[in-house]
Scaffold this motif. Sequence first.
Motif, short mmCIF file in Angstrom:
data_model
loop_
_atom_site.label_atom_id
_atom_site.label_comp_id
_atom_site.label_asym_id
_atom_site.label_seq_id
_atom_site.Cartn_x
_atom_site.Cartn_y
_atom_site.Cartn_z
N ASP A 1 78.17 14.03 -14.06
CA ASP A 1 77.62 12.48 -14.53
C ASP A 1 77.84 11.74 -13.20
O ASP A 1 76.90 10.82 -13.28
CB ASP A 1 78.80 12.26 -15.29
N ALA B 1 74.92 9.10 -11.62
CA ALA B 1 75.16 7.55 -12.00
C ALA B 1 75.05 7.03 -10.59
O ALA B 1 75.27 5.18 -11.11
CB ALA B 1 76.38 6.88 -13.11
N CYS C 1 62.98 12.75 -12.76
CA CYS C 1 63.01 11.03 -12.66
C CYS C 1 61.86 10.56 -11.28
O CYS C 1 61.33 9.64 -11.95
CB CYS C 1 64.32 11.50 -12.46
N SER D 1 69.25 9.27 -13.36
CA SER D 1 69.44 9.72 -14.46
C SER D 1 69.96 10.37 -14.73
O SER D 1 68.87 11.45 -14.85
CB SER D 1 69.28 8.30 -15.54
N ARG D 2 70.99 10.89 -15.73
CA ARG D 2 70.92 11.95 -16.35
C ARG D 2 70.54 11.99 -17.56
O ARG D 2 71.26 12.90 -18.78
CB ARG D 2 72.61 12.41 -16.61
N ALA D 3 70.09 10.95 -17.99
CA ALA D 3 69.15 10.91 -18.98
C ALA D 3 68.30 11.49 -19.31
O ALA D 3 67.42 11.97 -20.67
CB ALA D 3 68.89 9.18 -19.18
#
Length: 192
Positions: A98, A102, A152, A160-162
Motif C-alpha cells: 500500500d 501511495a 497506470c 495507484s493501487r486503485a
Amino acid sequence: MSWCIYLTHPEVRIDPEVPVPDWGLSQTGRERAALAPALAFAPDIRQVISSGEVKAIETAQVFAGRRNVFHRVLHFLHENDRSATGFLPPDEFEATADAFFATPDRSVRGWERALDAQSRIVTGIKSALRHVPDADPVLFTGHGGVGTLLMCHLMGAPVSRAHDQRRGGSWFRFDKAWLSNQTGRNLAWTEL
C-alpha cells in the motif's frame, strides 16, 4: 499495430525459506493458469514473453506449451525489487505494498521506487515489442504489481493501487500503440 495481453501469475507456493522470485505456482495456480489457453484471445497469440520469476515462467510455459507458441524470458520485466525486506508476512506485505503505491516517488523499506519500476517496465515492454512483428499479438506474463504499474501508464493515470487486480491470475488487453500514446483510456482486469 496490434495488441497485447498482460496476464499475472495465479496462486503461488509461499515459502518464507525460499527467495520470493523463486516461488512457483501452487496446484491451484497451475489449474487456473491452464484456463488461459482456452480464452478467446489465445489462438491469436504469436509469442509469450515472461519475466524471470519462476511463477511468471511457469504461467508462460503452461500457455506456450498448450498453444505451441514461442516463449521468451526477459529478466528486466521483473517485479519491483523488494529484496531489502525479502519475505514479509501477508499483513505486513499488504501494508508495505500500500505504501509502495501511495508514495511512488519514495523508496518504502528499501524497495525499488514505484516510479523507477514503472519506467523500467514500460521501457522494457517497448524494447521487447521492437523485436516482434507489429501485427503479432503478444502475451506478457508477470507479477500483478508490474501489471498495475503498466496499466497506470497506459491509462495516463498516476501510480495507484486503485488499479490493482483483485486476484492473481487476472489479465487485461492493450494496444501496442498505447505504450507511447496515453490518452486517459480505461482498462479493467479480467480474472481467469
